[in-house]
Design a protein around this motif. Sequence first.
Motif, PDB file in Angstrom:
ATOM      1  N   PHE A  71      21.591  -0.128   6.988  1.00 31.30           N
ATOM      2  CA  PHE A  71      20.309   0.188   6.387  1.00 31.30           C
ATOM      3  C   PHE A  71      20.499   0.060   4.887  1.00 31.30           C
ATOM      4  O   PHE A  71      21.442   0.627   4.336  1.00 31.30           O
ATOM      5  N   ARG A  72      19.627  -0.670   4.237  1.00 32.12           N
ATOM      6  CA  ARG A  72      19.701  -0.796   2.787  1.00 32.12           C
ATOM      7  C   ARG A  72      18.418  -0.232   2.197  1.00 32.12           C
ATOM      8  O   ARG A  72      17.338  -0.601   2.595  1.00 32.12           O
ATOM      9  N   TYR A  73      18.611   0.668   1.275  1.00 37.09           N
ATOM     10  CA  TYR A  73      17.481   1.288   0.601  1.00 37.09           C
ATOM     11  C   TYR A  73      17.569   0.923  -0.869  1.00 37.09           C
ATOM     12  O   TYR A  73      18.650   0.775  -1.409  1.00 37.09           O
ATOM     13  N   GLY A  74      16.446   0.807  -1.490  1.00 37.60           N
ATOM     14  CA  GLY A  74      16.493   0.525  -2.920  1.00 37.60           C
ATOM     15  C   GLY A  74      15.206   0.917  -3.594  1.00 37.60           C
ATOM     16  O   GLY A  74      14.124   0.691  -3.063  1.00 37.60           O
ATOM     17  N   SER A  75      15.340   1.518  -4.742  1.00 36.50           N
ATOM     18  CA  SER A  75      14.203   1.801  -5.594  1.00 36.50           C
ATOM     19  C   SER A  75      14.358   0.931  -6.830  1.00 36.50           C
ATOM     20  O   SER A  75      15.437   0.860  -7.408  1.00 36.50           O
ATOM     21  N   PHE A  76      13.289   0.261  -7.183  1.00 39.34           N
ATOM     22  CA  PHE A  76      13.317  -0.653  -8.302  1.00 39.34           C
ATOM     23  C   PHE A  76      12.177  -0.302  -9.239  1.00 39.34           C
ATOM     24  O   PHE A  76      11.103   0.087  -8.787  1.00 39.34           O
ATOM     25  N   SER A  77      12.391  -0.456 -10.526  1.00 44.48           N
ATOM     26  CA  SER A  77      11.294  -0.206 -11.459  1.00 44.48           C
ATOM     27  C   SER A  77      11.471  -1.080 -12.689  1.00 44.48           C
ATOM     28  O   SER A  77      12.589  -1.433 -13.070  1.00 44.48           O
ATOM     29  N   ALA A  95       8.865   0.081  -7.021  1.00 48.03           N
ATOM     30  CA  ALA A  95       8.836  -0.330  -5.618  1.00 48.03           C
ATOM     31  C   ALA A  95      10.036   0.266  -4.909  1.00 48.03           C
ATOM     32  O   ALA A  95      11.083   0.500  -5.516  1.00 48.03           O
ATOM     33  N   GLU A  96       9.872   0.512  -3.628  1.00 50.19           N
ATOM     34  CA  GLU A  96      10.966   1.044  -2.823  1.00 50.19           C
ATOM     35  C   GLU A  96      11.060   0.213  -1.555  1.00 50.19           C
ATOM     36  O   GLU A  96      10.052  -0.110  -0.936  1.00 50.19           O
ATOM     37  N   ARG A  97      12.273  -0.143  -1.185  1.00 47.28           N
ATOM     38  CA  ARG A  97      12.482  -0.992  -0.025  1.00 47.28           C
ATOM     39  C   ARG A  97      13.479  -0.353   0.930  1.00 47.28           C
ATOM     40  O   ARG A  97      14.473   0.218   0.521  1.00 47.28           O
ATOM     41  N   GLN A  98      13.176  -0.464   2.210  1.00 47.59           N
ATOM     42  CA  GLN A  98      14.108  -0.057   3.261  1.00 47.59           C
ATOM     43  C   GLN A  98      14.280  -1.284   4.134  1.00 47.59           C
ATOM     44  O   GLN A  98      13.327  -1.845   4.644  1.00 47.59           O
ATOM     45  N   GLU A  99      15.514  -1.716   4.290  1.00 43.76           N
ATOM     46  CA  GLU A  99      15.782  -2.931   5.030  1.00 43.76           C
ATOM     47  C   GLU A  99      16.907  -2.678   6.022  1.00 43.76           C
ATOM     48  O   GLU A  99      17.896  -2.040   5.705  1.00 43.76           O
ATOM     49  N   LYS A 100      16.763  -3.175   7.224  1.00 41.15           N
ATOM     50  CA  LYS A 100      17.775  -2.990   8.254  1.00 41.15           C
ATOM     51  C   LYS A 100      18.323  -4.350   8.648  1.00 41.15           C
ATOM     52  O   LYS A 100      17.568  -5.296   8.839  1.00 41.15           O
ATOM     53  N   SER A 101      19.632  -4.443   8.757  1.00 39.37           N
ATOM     54  CA  SER A 101      20.237  -5.685   9.241  1.00 39.37           C
ATOM     55  C   SER A 101      21.286  -5.322  10.286  1.00 39.37           C
ATOM     56  O   SER A 101      22.007  -4.343  10.147  1.00 39.37           O
ATOM     57  N   GLU A 102      21.327  -6.093  11.347  1.00 42.98           N
ATOM     58  CA  GLU A 102      22.249  -5.825  12.440  1.00 42.98           C
ATOM     59  C   GLU A 102      23.191  -7.006  12.604  1.00 42.98           C
ATOM     60  O   GLU A 102      22.785  -8.160  12.475  1.00 42.98           O
ATOM     61  N   HIS A 103      24.449  -6.710  12.928  1.00 42.18           N
ATOM     62  CA  HIS A 103      25.458  -7.738  13.163  1.00 42.18           C
ATOM     63  C   HIS A 103      26.191  -7.390  14.454  1.00 42.18           C
ATOM     64  O   HIS A 103      26.735  -6.298  14.592  1.00 42.18           O
ATOM     65  N   ASP A 111       0.809  -1.213   0.000  1.00 43.64           N
ATOM     66  CA  ASP A 111       0.000   0.000   0.000  1.00 43.64           C
ATOM     67  C   ASP A 111       0.847   1.270   0.000  1.00 43.64           C
ATOM     68  O   ASP A 111       0.418   2.303  -0.490  1.00 43.64           O
ATOM     69  N   GLN A 112       2.055   1.195   0.543  1.00 44.41           N
ATOM     70  CA  GLN A 112       2.891   2.390   0.659  1.00 44.41           C
ATOM     71  C   GLN A 112       4.120   2.369  -0.240  1.00 44.41           C
ATOM     72  O   GLN A 112       4.605   3.417  -0.653  1.00 44.41           O
ATOM     73  N   ASP A 113       4.655   1.184  -0.530  1.00 44.08           N
ATOM     74  CA  ASP A 113       5.952   1.089  -1.187  1.00 44.08           C
ATOM     75  C   ASP A 113       5.896   0.697  -2.662  1.00 44.08           C
ATOM     76  O   ASP A 113       6.930   0.570  -3.298  1.00 44.08           O
TER      77      ASP A 113
END
Length: 139
Positions: free
Chosen positions: A87-93, A69-77, A53-55
Amino acid sequence: MADLSKFSPSEVLEPIRRFLEGELPMTPSMKVEQFLDGSTLVVRAEVPGIDPDQDVDVSVSEGMLHIKAERQEKSEHKSKSGYRSEFRYGSFSRSIALPAGAKEEDVTATYKDGVLEVRAPAPTTAPDATAKKIRIEHG
């Protein structure tokens, strides 16, 4: 040049591992599959971890289907030597040609289990009854 002696070998090699495992693509892309189901174009896009609905934006213009589409993803180590948060951001089309005669109002989209499915039916046209056979001249 950065002083890498402060990092363990596994920390230095982590970005290479992530790239080889497909977590860091050279250019962001959206994996899609497309096929015809009868006269309906079906496009499935792999977009896990997003809020449809938002991305996601699905639109039609000038005979083309556009998926963004746009994605925001967080990964911790966490490790003995420290903590790293990414933080990984990505715009895809992707843009895909619609079948001839497809109408915007007939296009539908659903999202389930990380897969966006867009269906674009094409009108089925009856063969032209006024078709005329053309005689071939021999020279």
